[in-house]
Design a protein around this motif. Structure first.
Motif, short mmCIF file in Angstrom:
data_model
loop_
_atom_site.label_atom_id
_atom_site.label_comp_id
_atom_site.label_asym_id
_atom_site.label_seq_id
_atom_site.Cartn_x
_atom_site.Cartn_y
_atom_site.Cartn_z
N ILE A 97 -29.99 -37.37 16.53
CA ILE A 97 -30.21 -38.77 16.20
C ILE A 97 -31.68 -39.11 16.26
CG2 ILE A 97 -29.83 -39.56 18.57
CD1 ILE A 97 -28.35 -41.96 16.69
N MET A 98 -32.11 -39.96 15.32
CA MET A 98 -33.49 -40.44 15.33
C MET A 98 -33.50 -41.92 15.71
SD MET A 98 -34.69 -38.73 11.77
CE MET A 98 -36.39 -39.22 11.88
N PHE A 99 -32.74 -42.72 14.98
CA PHE A 99 -32.74 -44.17 15.18
C PHE A 99 -31.33 -44.71 15.03
CE2 PHE A 99 -37.26 -44.60 14.95
CZ PHE A 99 -37.70 -43.74 13.96
N SER A 100 -31.07 -45.84 15.70
CA SER A 100 -29.91 -46.62 15.33
C SER A 100 -30.30 -48.09 15.30
CB SER A 100 -28.73 -46.40 16.29
OG SER A 100 -28.98 -47.05 17.51
N TYR A 101 -29.68 -48.81 14.38
CA TYR A 101 -29.89 -50.24 14.21
C TYR A 101 -28.54 -50.93 14.28
CZ TYR A 101 -34.79 -50.66 12.85
OH TYR A 101 -36.16 -50.69 12.86
#
Lengths: 113, 111
Positions: A45-49
């Motif tokens: 995972i890199m990012f979550s929004y």
């Protein structure tokens, strides 16, 4: 009809360039994610929004900047591309932060020359 | 550090065989475990497991979770060439709201 769509599918560019990958989901989900998959198929995972708000930033270099203009879109902009950025980047979405599973796009294969 | 480990990394069998894929985990705060199948493109969802000992089944595929021993297995019976794929296991971390993936098992079914 595609639930999570990414563009482009392939991106070949030179070191030092800036590029963007777009992601859109039509599932009505609140949460969207960016993952990087290396050559050994390891998904990280890199990012979550969530509802346009950044929730997770997994020690990704600040050359990577996600932008969420609305909850159906999460774009990824990468500055000053490096050789190590070559990978497949997957966008995903889920109903909300606590409701899985995540649905994945088909991926964008980024190759840095 | 949260960790998900799959075994074997690679498996080659003949059509009709039964296979068992393994996933073990060490995480701070377990919420659920998911299995995905990845062929050429997007990982596609197979199962989500939250409770121990309850088997989930879909056709020839089934999966079960053991929260005491911290592992899950994915079984595929009467394998077909279309089952050839990378199978990914992922754990949802409570509170962190993220998936931690294992490295995947590459399954090849030969005719």
């Amino acid at each position: 009809d595609t639930a999570v769509s990414q563009t482009p599918k392939y991106l070949v560019t030179q070191m030092g360039n800036d590029k963007s990958i777009k992601c859109e989901q039509n599932l009505g989900h609140d949460t969207m994610y960016w993952y990087k998959q290396d050559s050994k198929k390891f998904l990280k995972i890199m990012f979550s929004y969530n509802n346009k708000e950044l929730i997770i930033n997994e020690t990704v270099p600040n050359r990577f900047s996600p932008k969420s203009p609305d909850k159906a879109h999460l774009n990824l902009h990468i500055n000053s591309l490096e050789l190590g950025d070559s990978a497949v980047y997957f966008c995903a979405s889920s109903q909300d932060l606590n409701n899985q599973p995540q649905h994945f796009g088909d991926g964008t294969r980024l190759s840095i020359l | 550090e949260d960790k998900v480990v799959q075994s074997p990394l690679s498996l080659v069998v003949h059509e009709g065989d039964t296979v068992t894929l393994n996933c073990s985990y060490e995480v701070t705060n377990f919420r659920s475990l998911l299995w995905y199948k990845q062929e050429k493109k997007a990982p596609t969802f197979l199962f989500m497991l939250t409770s121990s000992g309850i088997e989930k089944k879909s056709g020839r595929l089934s999966s079960i979770l053991d929260k005491k021993e911290l592992f899950s297995i994915l079984n595929i019976t009467a394998t077909q060439t279309g089952d050839s794929a990378v199978y990914l296991c992922a754990v949802v971390i409570q509170g962190a709201q993220k998936l931690v993936f294992g490295q995947g098992t590459r399954l090849t079914i030969n005719p």
